[in-house]
Design a protein around this motif. Structure first.
Motif, PDB file in Angstrom:
ATOM      1  N   GLY B 284       6.206 -11.548  11.386  1.00 41.48           N
ATOM      2  CA  GLY B 284       6.764 -11.655  12.724  1.00 41.48           C
ATOM      3  C   GLY B 284       5.765 -12.168  13.741  1.00 41.48           C
ATOM      4  O   GLY B 284       4.642 -12.544  13.404  1.00 41.48           O
ATOM      5  N   ARG B 285       6.207 -12.171  14.989  1.00 42.16           N
ATOM      6  CA  ARG B 285       5.353 -12.635  16.084  1.00 42.16           C
ATOM      7  C   ARG B 285       4.067 -11.841  16.154  1.00 42.16           C
ATOM      8  O   ARG B 285       4.049 -10.641  15.879  1.00 42.16           O
ATOM      9  CB  ARG B 285       6.093 -12.469  17.424  1.00 42.16           C
ATOM     10  N   ARG B 286       3.019 -12.484  16.565  1.00 37.90           N
ATOM     11  CA  ARG B 286       1.730 -11.812  16.685  1.00 37.90           C
ATOM     12  C   ARG B 286       1.660 -11.076  18.018  1.00 37.90           C
ATOM     13  O   ARG B 286       0.937 -11.474  18.934  1.00 37.90           O
ATOM     14  CB  ARG B 286       0.599 -12.831  16.546  1.00 37.90           C
ATOM     15  N   ASP B 287       2.463  -9.990  18.115  1.00 43.44           N
ATOM     16  CA  ASP B 287       2.482  -9.202  19.345  1.00 43.44           C
ATOM     17  C   ASP B 287       2.080  -7.758  19.079  1.00 43.44           C
ATOM     18  O   ASP B 287       2.300  -6.888  19.914  1.00 43.44           O
ATOM     19  CB  ASP B 287       3.870  -9.280  20.020  1.00 43.44           C
ATOM     20  N   LYS B 288       1.495  -7.504  17.896  1.00 45.61           N
ATOM     21  CA  LYS B 288       1.189  -6.130  17.508  1.00 45.61           C
ATOM     22  C   LYS B 288      -0.255  -5.944  17.060  1.00 45.61           C
ATOM     23  O   LYS B 288      -0.779  -6.767  16.321  1.00 45.61           O
ATOM     24  CB  LYS B 288       2.092  -5.712  16.341  1.00 45.61           C
ATOM     25  N   THR B 289      -0.853  -4.819  17.486  1.00 44.49           N
ATOM     26  CA  THR B 289      -2.065  -4.339  16.825  1.00 44.49           C
ATOM     27  C   THR B 289      -1.615  -3.250  15.845  1.00 44.49           C
ATOM     28  O   THR B 289      -0.564  -2.648  16.016  1.00 44.49           O
ATOM     29  CB  THR B 289      -3.057  -3.713  17.822  1.00 44.49           C
ATOM     30  N   VAL B 290      -2.430  -3.026  14.837  1.00 49.91           N
ATOM     31  CA  VAL B 290      -2.087  -2.022  13.824  1.00 49.91           C
ATOM     32  C   VAL B 290      -3.259  -1.067  13.621  1.00 49.91           C
ATOM     33  O   VAL B 290      -4.382  -1.515  13.353  1.00 49.91           O
ATOM     34  CB  VAL B 290      -1.745  -2.685  12.471  1.00 49.91           C
ATOM     35  N   THR B 291      -3.009   0.208  13.790  1.00 48.16           N
ATOM     36  CA  THR B 291      -4.005   1.237  13.483  1.00 48.16           C
ATOM     37  C   THR B 291      -3.518   2.025  12.279  1.00 48.16           C
ATOM     38  O   THR B 291      -2.489   2.703  12.348  1.00 48.16           O
ATOM     39  CB  THR B 291      -4.183   2.200  14.675  1.00 48.16           C
ATOM     40  N   VAL B 292      -4.241   1.913  11.177  1.00 46.24           N
ATOM     41  CA  VAL B 292      -3.863   2.665   9.983  1.00 46.24           C
ATOM     42  C   VAL B 292      -4.602   4.004   9.998  1.00 46.24           C
ATOM     43  O   VAL B 292      -5.812   4.045  10.243  1.00 46.24           O
ATOM     44  CB  VAL B 292      -4.198   1.885   8.699  1.00 46.24           C
ATOM     45  N   ILE B 293      -3.866   5.079   9.770  1.00 47.71           N
ATOM     46  CA  ILE B 293      -4.500   6.406   9.676  1.00 47.71           C
ATOM     47  C   ILE B 293      -4.359   6.905   8.237  1.00 47.71           C
ATOM     48  O   ILE B 293      -3.253   6.953   7.687  1.00 47.71           O
ATOM     49  CB  ILE B 293      -3.863   7.415  10.649  1.00 47.71           C
ATOM     50  N   LYS B 294      -5.502   7.208   7.643  1.00 48.60           N
ATOM     51  CA  LYS B 294      -5.524   7.705   6.263  1.00 48.60           C
ATOM     52  C   LYS B 294      -6.029   9.150   6.230  1.00 48.60           C
ATOM     53  O   LYS B 294      -6.842   9.545   7.059  1.00 48.60           O
ATOM     54  CB  LYS B 294      -6.488   6.868   5.417  1.00 48.60           C
ATOM     55  N   VAL B 295      -5.570   9.893   5.243  1.00 52.50           N
ATOM     56  CA  VAL B 295      -6.109  11.240   4.996  1.00 52.50           C
ATOM     57  C   VAL B 295      -6.992  11.134   3.748  1.00 52.50           C
ATOM     58  O   VAL B 295      -6.501  10.809   2.666  1.00 52.50           O
ATOM     59  CB  VAL B 295      -4.975  12.261   4.757  1.00 52.50           C
ATOM     60  N   GLU B 296      -8.292  11.393   3.900  1.00 55.32           N
ATOM     61  CA  GLU B 296      -9.207  11.202   2.769  1.00 55.32           C
ATOM     62  C   GLU B 296      -8.885  12.161   1.619  1.00 55.32           C
ATOM     63  O   GLU B 296      -8.809  11.758   0.478  1.00 55.32           O
ATOM     64  CB  GLU B 296     -10.647  11.450   3.226  1.00 55.32           C
ATOM     65  N   ASP B 297      -8.698  13.435   1.989  1.00 54.90           N
ATOM     66  CA  ASP B 297      -8.527  14.443   0.939  1.00 54.90           C
ATOM     67  C   ASP B 297      -7.255  15.246   1.198  1.00 54.90           C
ATOM     68  O   ASP B 297      -7.180  16.020   2.150  1.00 54.90           O
ATOM     69  CB  ASP B 297      -9.760  15.370   0.949  1.00 54.90           C
ATOM     70  N   PHE B 298      -6.257  15.059   0.330  1.00 55.36           N
ATOM     71  CA  PHE B 298      -4.993  15.787   0.491  1.00 55.36           C
ATOM     72  C   PHE B 298      -5.066  17.197  -0.106  1.00 55.36           C
ATOM     73  O   PHE B 298      -4.112  17.955  -0.033  1.00 55.36           O
ATOM     74  CB  PHE B 298      -3.851  15.020  -0.180  1.00 55.36           C
ATOM     75  N   ASP B 299      -6.197  17.524  -0.741  1.00 57.91           N
ATOM     76  CA  ASP B 299      -6.349  18.805  -1.427  1.00 57.91           C
ATOM     77  C   ASP B 299      -5.161  19.038  -2.366  1.00 57.91           C
ATOM     78  O   ASP B 299      -4.513  20.078  -2.354  1.00 57.91           O
ATOM     79  CB  ASP B 299      -6.457  19.953  -0.398  1.00 57.91           C
ATOM     80  N   SER B 300      -4.863  18.046  -3.176  1.00 63.02           N
ATOM     81  CA  SER B 300      -3.743  18.124  -4.104  1.00 63.02           C
ATOM     82  C   SER B 300      -4.169  17.492  -5.412  1.00 63.02           C
ATOM     83  O   SER B 300      -4.873  16.484  -5.424  1.00 63.02           O
ATOM     84  CB  SER B 300      -2.550  17.342  -3.552  1.00 63.02           C
ATOM     85  N   ASN B 301      -3.782  18.098  -6.508  1.00 64.78           N
ATOM     86  CA  ASN B 301      -4.083  17.469  -7.802  1.00 64.78           C
ATOM     87  C   ASN B 301      -2.810  17.004  -8.508  1.00 64.78           C
ATOM     88  O   ASN B 301      -2.767  16.903  -9.730  1.00 64.78           O
ATOM     89  CB  ASN B 301      -4.893  18.424  -8.681  1.00 64.78           C
ATOM     90  N   LEU B 302      -1.792  16.732  -7.730  1.00 62.94           N
ATOM     91  CA  LEU B 302      -0.536  16.239  -8.297  1.00 62.94           C
ATOM     92  C   LEU B 302      -0.777  14.869  -8.947  1.00 62.94           C
ATOM     93  O   LEU B 302      -1.229  13.938  -8.283  1.00 62.94           O
ATOM     94  CB  LEU B 302       0.492  16.101  -7.165  1.00 62.94           C
ATOM     95  N   VAL B 303      -0.469  14.778 -10.228  1.00 62.64           N
ATOM     96  CA  VAL B 303      -0.776  13.559 -10.988  1.00 62.64           C
ATOM     97  C   VAL B 303       0.504  12.922 -11.501  1.00 62.64           C
ATOM     98  O   VAL B 303       1.467  13.620 -11.825  1.00 62.64           O
ATOM     99  CB  VAL B 303      -1.696  13.916 -12.185  1.00 62.64           C
ATOM    100  N   ILE B 304       0.520  11.605 -11.574  1.00 62.29           N
ATOM    101  CA  ILE B 304       1.624  10.916 -12.256  1.00 62.29           C
ATOM    102  C   ILE B 304       1.400  11.126 -13.748  1.00 62.29           C
ATOM    103  O   ILE B 304       0.403  10.661 -14.303  1.00 62.29           O
ATOM    104  CB  ILE B 304       1.631   9.406 -11.931  1.00 62.29           C
ATOM    105  N   PRO B 305       2.292  11.836 -14.402  1.00 60.86           N
ATOM    106  CA  PRO B 305       2.026  12.186 -15.799  1.00 60.86           C
ATOM    107  C   PRO B 305       2.263  10.997 -16.731  1.00 60.86           C
ATOM    108  O   PRO B 305       2.938  10.035 -16.384  1.00 60.86           O
ATOM    109  CB  PRO B 305       3.043  13.294 -16.063  1.00 60.86           C
TER     110      PRO B 305
END
Lengths: 400, 400
Positions: B284-305
């Motif tokens: 689309g038009r270049r009318d947006k800035t983007v700030t990505v927010i990540k969580v480094e550690d979810f404290d979860s060991n849920l795995v795709i088996p």
């Protein structure tokens, strides 16, 4: 003085309409309204499980969620619908904790059949409970890998027609099957959508409204690059999300002149966002159109009672007012205050009530509006080439 | 060739900082980090009820909801928190149906004390159950009508300082009291916010980051009038809503030159909105800035088996990957695909983990960023004159 000009609109309403009529032969969503829902209803009747879990993302869930969220408290639904749509581990775990898995039907929905979020979650479910023909249903394209999986395991599947894009698929099996299972009247959904279809293609009210609105949005897109939908009911929160996908992904495109197009959708909820976003609309830059959506009849008699609160007597003028009147008066006050400014384009859609026909009509009209805007903008509403690069990068990262 | 110029930035970082330091004497939110939370914690310890219902709207609920939503599944919380924040009758009824009212503490929050939504709902609650000092708490300004009500009925109340605006009030009693009651560590919240405060006012990392970012946003506001926050965790959905209020209502203003200002906030969630909004960002038009927010550690060991799904073998490369890695790889792939385009301003915030300090630090930094942007834009971040007209119209309508 003499004068000549060729300042005619570059494209007439009539031309746009002709293009839509031609496109209707190839683009499947237009004709979903003519479906007979019997096969979906028959399957739905046979479902014994109490919990229905849809595993899907984007177009595979947003439309279904929009309708379910709108109706769930107003209909006497027999089953509960859940959505697993993200790879956030906390989200997956917390949702599954509250669902009795051995009384659950899992509906795996993916048009391509290989959506990474969907298959990841489905694999995880498989490690918790045996998924087979007794508790699993697949909705996908006829020749996808997911369809192969269904065949190999004798699991029932419904097709998503190849010419129906994900974000236009709510009136296909994608939306109708899960909604029919939980007890929503899909004949009424199709009927509400069909009314809009007929009114548009017979060139009566819907045609007039959609053409006028689309032309305005596109002609003023450089001034008003943001389209705010201000829905005055929390029940429309799902609709707002669906609208954002439909509008953003369909209209954010490069046009035939290699020029970036895009109208940015924003969905807000009244009266809550009077206390959040309204200030920006009123005093901020004039870069927004506002569409207010009202529900005429909430079918509720909840009244603000005449309770005396010492100290707060100045608010006694609200006593005896129904909440449904209050919220609609709040909408009207917002509309009036915006219109008084005279420089914010604003339109108002009033839907009849909290029922199947109303929400389906609203959604089908927005699909038509999206298609017509795309025609005015000389773009393809039905693809999404911009997200492919990220998918390729992800695959490379994960294969490492 | 000779050359002269006066092309210096109109206002230096140093000047902005000085203005913020001066403003800090009057604007209360900056100094909330120095509070001692003991009085809130002591009150919280005495609460016997299992359900906590906050009645409020906008700044009275959004910050609390943001923190609660972020932490609720990761902490072992002792009580449940609910929010009644809209006049939608279906919303009020459906929420109350699931709450045992005689085991509930009602917290009525309104800065002005006469917020119409809040008082309407509180009146309705009063018709369902007797509200008195045993099950009601009030949070408001010291001399409001709501405060009078509390005094007249011997109901406990906490004050919202006059110089703390609603949308900047999360670290006052507004947020800290309900959060402390349900078992969230408010000392850690204050500590996370204080780290940002100290880093900013000692002119180290936070100062550098906030000044640079605010200057960019304001200098390019006419090209990039939309600021997208792309949060890669469903737990940040409440943060997104809070950000939208903070940004929209603080920066949507008329400046000292009578010019309309405004940076439009959009909050989206990854990976879900990769399937919705990303196409618009990319093509689309270049009318947006983007700030990505990540969580480094979810404290979860849920795995795709490693589950074999016949037909879907081509996706076996995801087997064994943790969901927390998958979602962060998805974020990285999105960031990389955006950066490869070279014409979309994009920054990335990584927060440590799903705990009190992380979310408080993030929120306090956004408050600072908002204040600094407002300084660059020559506007007042702390009022909201644009919403008054609608309120007056509403009152007239209702009094009829």
């Amino acid at each position: 003085m003499k004068y000549q000009h060729n300042f005619n609109p570059t494209i007439s309403d009539e031309d746009i309409f002709e293009e839509i009529v031609i496109e209707k032969e190839d683009i499947g969503y237009y004709n979903l309204v003519h479906q007979d829902g019997s096969v979906f209803k028959k399957y739905a009747e046979g479902v014994k499980q109490k919990n229905i879990v849809v595993i899907g993302i984007g177009g595979s869930t947003l439309g279904t969620y929009a309708i379910y969220k709108f109706l769930k408290y107003s209909k006497n639904l027999s089953k509960k619908l859940y959505f697993l749509e993200t790879t956030d581990p906390i989200d997956i775990k917390s949702k599954l904790e509250n669902i009795e898995l051995d009384d659950t039907l899992f509906i795996v929905i993916s048009k391509s059949g290989t959506t990474i979020e969907t298959i990841s979650i489905f694999k995880y479910i498989n490690s918790l409970i045996k998924c087979d023909k007794n508790n699993t249903l697949v909705i996908t394209e006829s020749d996808s890998k997911l369809s192969e999986y269904a065949k190999a395991n004798e699991i029932m599947s419904f097709n998503i027609p190849k010419n129906v894009g994900g974000r236009f698929s709510v009136f296909s099996a994608v939306g109708l099957v899960p909604l029919a299972i939980v007890g929503i009247d899909i004949d009424q959904l199709l009927s509400g959508a069909k009314e809009m279809h007929d009114s548009f293609f017979s060139k009566t009210q819907t045609y007039e409204r959609v053409l006028k609105k689309a032309r305005f949005f596109v002609e003023y897109k450089n001034s008003f690059n943001i389209n705010v939908v201000f829905s005055y009911s929390s029940r429309l929160e799902g609709f707002n999300k669906w609208y954002i996908q439909l509008w953003g992904e369909s209209l954010g495109k490069i046009d035939i002149n290699s020029t970036r197009q895009g109208l940015t959708p924003i969905g807000i909820i009244g009266p809550i966002d009077q206390h959040s976003f309204l200030q920006l609309i009123v005093e901020g830059r004039r870069d927004k159109t506002v569409t207010v959506i009202k529900v005429e009849d909430f079918d509720s008699n909840l009244v603000i009672p005449s309770v005396r609160l010492e100290g707060l007597e100045e608010l006694d003028y609200i006593d005896g007012i129904e909440f449904s009147s209050l919220i609609n008066e709040q909408a009207d006050a917002t509309i009036e205050s915006i219109n008084n400014l005279n420089d914010i384009p604003c339109d108002v859609i009033s839907i009849d009530s909290v029922n199947e026909k109303s929400i389906a009509a609203l959604m089908y009209e927005y699909e038509l509006l999206t298609s017509v805007c795309a025609k005015f903008m000389y773009i393809n509403a039905y693809d999404q080439p911009g997200v492919e690069a990220g998918k390729i990068i992800l695959k490379q990262k994960l294969k490492k």
